[in-house]
Design an enzyme around this catalytic site. Structure first.
Site, PDB file in Angstrom:
ATOM      1  N   TYR A 311    -112.828  28.471 -10.989  1.00  0.00           N
ATOM      2  CA  TYR A 311    -112.586  26.983 -11.608  1.00  0.00           C
ATOM      3  C   TYR A 311    -111.385  27.930 -13.465  1.00  0.00           C
ATOM      4  O   TYR A 311    -110.407  28.539 -13.955  1.00  0.00           O
ATOM      5  CB  TYR A 311    -112.868  26.137 -12.306  1.00  0.00           C
ATOM      6  CG  TYR A 311    -113.285  24.784 -11.306  1.00  0.00           C
ATOM      7  CD1 TYR A 311    -114.567  25.155 -10.535  1.00  0.00           C
ATOM      8  CD2 TYR A 311    -111.746  24.004 -10.849  1.00  0.00           C
ATOM      9  CE1 TYR A 311    -114.416  24.619  -9.060  1.00  0.00           C
ATOM     10  CE2 TYR A 311    -112.108  23.502 -10.203  1.00  0.00           C
ATOM     11  CZ  TYR A 311    -113.234  23.887  -9.218  1.00  0.00           C
ATOM     12  OH  TYR A 311    -113.043  22.259  -7.837  1.00  0.00           O
ATOM     13  N   GLU A 359    -112.075  26.959  -3.577  1.00  0.00           N
ATOM     14  CA  GLU A 359    -112.101  25.581  -4.934  1.00  0.00           C
ATOM     15  C   GLU A 359    -111.570  26.198  -6.551  1.00  0.00           C
ATOM     16  O   GLU A 359    -112.107  27.499  -6.961  1.00  0.00           O
ATOM     17  CB  GLU A 359    -113.244  25.160  -5.232  1.00  0.00           C
ATOM     18  CG  GLU A 359    -113.986  24.458  -4.278  1.00  0.00           C
ATOM     19  CD  GLU A 359    -115.443  22.780  -4.727  1.00  0.00           C
ATOM     20  OE1 GLU A 359    -115.123  23.314  -6.476  1.00  0.00           O
ATOM     21  OE2 GLU A 359    -116.033  22.831  -4.336  1.00  0.00           O
ATOM     22  N   TRP A 397    -108.631  22.299  -5.091  1.00  0.00           N
ATOM     23  CA  TRP A 397    -109.718  21.662  -5.180  1.00  0.00           C
ATOM     24  C   TRP A 397    -109.536  20.471  -6.576  1.00  0.00           C
ATOM     25  O   TRP A 397    -108.614  20.829  -7.983  1.00  0.00           O
ATOM     26  CB  TRP A 397    -110.958  21.248  -6.626  1.00  0.00           C
ATOM     27  CG  TRP A 397    -111.790  20.514  -6.026  1.00  0.00           C
ATOM     28  CD1 TRP A 397    -111.682  19.689  -7.294  1.00  0.00           C
ATOM     29  CD2 TRP A 397    -112.647  19.916  -5.222  1.00  0.00           C
ATOM     30  NE1 TRP A 397    -113.261  18.707  -6.964  1.00  0.00           N
ATOM     31  CE2 TRP A 397    -112.999  18.799  -5.366  1.00  0.00           C
ATOM     32  CE3 TRP A 397    -113.067  20.554  -4.115  1.00  0.00           C
ATOM     33  CZ2 TRP A 397    -114.267  18.122  -5.266  1.00  0.00           C
ATOM     34  CZ3 TRP A 397    -114.294  19.807  -3.344  1.00  0.00           C
ATOM     35  CH2 TRP A 397    -115.424  18.917  -3.955  1.00  0.00           C
ATOM     36  N   GLU A 404    -116.378  12.049  -9.328  1.00  0.00           N
ATOM     37  CA  GLU A 404    -116.480  13.892 -10.213  1.00  0.00           C
ATOM     38  C   GLU A 404    -118.340  13.674 -10.413  1.00  0.00           C
ATOM     39  O   GLU A 404    -118.211  13.085 -11.236  1.00  0.00           O
ATOM     40  CB  GLU A 404    -115.470  13.515 -11.415  1.00  0.00           C
ATOM     41  CG  GLU A 404    -116.019  15.354 -11.545  1.00  0.00           C
ATOM     42  CD  GLU A 404    -116.148  16.708 -11.102  1.00  0.00           C
ATOM     43  OE1 GLU A 404    -114.816  16.554 -10.192  1.00  0.00           O
ATOM     44  OE2 GLU A 404    -116.374  16.997 -11.603  1.00  0.00           O
TER      45      GLU A 404
HETATM   46  C1  BGC Z   1    -117.730  20.793  -6.938  1.00  0.00           C
HETATM   47  C2  BGC Z   1    -116.897  19.885  -6.963  1.00  0.00           C
HETATM   48  C3  BGC Z   1    -116.783  19.260  -7.966  1.00  0.00           C
HETATM   49  C4  BGC Z   1    -115.391  20.192  -8.761  1.00  0.00           C
HETATM   50  C5  BGC Z   1    -115.419  19.839 -10.085  1.00  0.00           C
HETATM   51  C6  BGC Z   1    -117.390  21.977  -7.703  1.00  0.00           C
HETATM   52  O1  BGC Z   1    -118.774  22.229  -8.704  1.00  0.00           O
HETATM   53  O2  BGC Z   1    -117.727  21.934  -5.714  1.00  0.00           O
HETATM   54  O3  BGC Z   1    -117.964  19.315  -5.622  1.00  0.00           O
HETATM   55  O4  BGC Z   1    -115.816  18.280  -7.990  1.00  0.00           O
HETATM   56  O5  BGC Z   1    -116.025  21.428  -9.763  1.00  0.00           O
HETATM   57  O6  BGC Z   1    -115.708  20.100 -10.694  1.00  0.00           O
END
Ligand code: BGC
Length: 444
Positions: A311, A359, A397, A404
């Site tokens: 992320y 993700e 994602w 959440e």
């Molecule tokens: C997780 C998800 C979560 C996403 C957004 C990841 O750490 O696998 O389940 O919703 O981050 O925070």
């Protein structure tokens, strides 16, 4: 072949301007990721999260923002099949979802045929729609009965998880393109045992955090080995999903920022996990505070690929998380940082196996920055492919706004906005670069 297609992509890409679509190789997986608990809740009220959301934090506040309940969330169990049309609308050729252990095995050793059939039919429907299913076996949730006997705090309990995985694998294997054993073991241990913000809500238990992380990694290896022995096991692609989260201090001159970054990096355990995957050696150690170690010689041969969840980074300032000048914060504690995804790929490439971005996404309630986020991160993934990194897929994602975890329904990661009063799904304008600018060569 790989070299020729990369060369062709390189030539095409150099002819393209900034706004033209990004073209990825034929076999590249374009998908979205979601967990069934976050989208469908707890079918029989038997999971660790159903119990956790009834608890209070150490401060006596609700464990979930606003005391919200997941309930049936945004209706996966009711609307999952019709939502396949949404995946098609986005141009996905794959999807990543989880299997709910507490729904499949609500009591130890009792497997629910109806739920297994549901998943089987769901995979068939995806395949019929041209979408390859990829499955996560553990995505933060498991049956409450498993926690009652100590969950992943006890190494001996791994055997229950292995049994569950074997049942699911035997049922779905010929339909599933990729198997992910465990989603983000480091996040599970950090959030559940140090911050206490996820199930089981234990706070500052460093030894348990290290033990649980060790056991999750060992569980991954055991599952890999056991599934490989089953019919179809040798052909199956089995890996683990790792969240590559790193913190850095805003200023080299701030002792608080530097300490917080060091602490977060220890707890987010990227180094420890990568070392385990590379060498089999696990060391979770702060002198005088915690010392959990193991050696598992089979670990370096226990993954056919690596799933990378990426992320951003966390920048620690004087008063908490911040960002550098000119960076844009998301709705959570991190900024948009596209270079980071390239660096994450380059770093995990040393493991020598194919990589999937399992993700990547942005919480953005106003949908102001989603398009920019997707465009810039995808550009970096594309660049990595052109530079020869073996990245074989990207999963955004997430498909639609959902639950959440400890933040309830407050975070809006969805390409589709969900109206919680009637569960209508509406495509967000910010999804456009994913839908129209992320193309797979044979579909373009
Ligand atoms: C997780 C998800 C979560 C996403 C957004 C990841 O750490 O696998 O389940 O919703 O981050 O925070």
């Amino acid at each position: 072949m790989q070299v020729i297609s990369t060369l062709l992509l390189l030539i095409c890409s150099s002819l393209l301007s900034a706004n033209t679509p990004l073209l990825f190789p034929n076999s590249f997986l374009k998908g979205v990721a979601f967990s069934v608990h976050q989208n469908g809740g707890d079918l029989f009220g038997r999971s660790n999260w159903s119990v956790f959301e009834q608890k209070k934090t150490v401060l006596g506040t609700p464990t979930v923002t606003g005391n919200q309940r997941c309930n049936s969330s945004v209706g996966f169990w009711q609307k999952g099949f019709e939502d396949i049309a949404l995946l098609q609308e986005l141009g996905c050729n794959s999807v990543r979802f989880s299997v709910e252990w507490s729904a499949i095995e609500p009591e130890p050793g009792v497997f629910n045929e109806v739920v297994l059939n549901f998943y089987e039919r769901y995979c068939d429907a995806l395949i019929a729609a041209g979408i390859q299913p990829t499955v996560t076996l553990h995505h933060f949730t498991h049956p409450h009965w498993f926690d009652v006997i100590g969950g992943f705090e006890k190494e001996i309990n791994i055997t229950y998880f292995v049994r569950f995985c074997k049942v699911v694998f035997s049922r779905l294997n010929n339909k599933v393109a990729l198997w992910y054993t465990i989603n983000e073991p480091t996040v599970y241990s950090f959030m559940g045992y140090i911050l206490g913000m996820h199930s089981p809500g234990k706070t500052m238990h460093f030894t348990l955090a290290g033990t649980v992380l060790k056991n999750l990694l060992l569980a991954h290896v055991r599952v890999y080995q056991e599934l490989k022995k089953l019919p179809g096991g040798q052909q199956a692609q089995i890996g683990i999903v790792h969240q590559l989260l790193r913190a850095q201090a805003y200023s080299e001159w701030s002792p608080f920022g530097k300490f917080t970054a060091w602490f977060l990096n220890f707890c987010a355990a990227h180094k420890q996990t990568k070392k385990f995957l590379e060498t089999g050696i696990f060391e979770y150690k702060i002198p005088g505070i915690v010392n959990v170690q193991t050696h598992c010689p089979e670990a370096p041969q226990s993954y056919d690929f690596i799933g990378i969840n990426y992320y951003s980074r966390v920048v620690t300032g004087i008063t908490g998380p911040t960002c550098f000048p000119n960076e844009v914060m998301t709705d959570m504690e991190y900024a948009i940082y596209p270079d980071g995804i390239y660096n994450a790929i380059a770093e995990m490439a040393t493991l020598g196996v194919p990589m999937y971005i399992t993700e990547n996404g942005i919480p953005d309630a106003k949908d102001e920055h989603r398009a920019e986020f997707i465009k810039n991160y995808l550009k970096k993934v594309h660049e990595a492919v052109l530079d020869g990194y073996d990245v074989r897929g990207y999963f955004y994602w997430t498909l639609m706004d959902n639950y959440e975890w400890d933040r309830g329904f407050t975070q809006k990661f969805g390409l589709y906005q969900v109206d919680l009063t009637n569960l209508n799904r509406v495509l967000r304008p910010g999804a456009e670069p994913f839908k129209d600018h992320f193309l797979i060569a044979n579909r373009a």
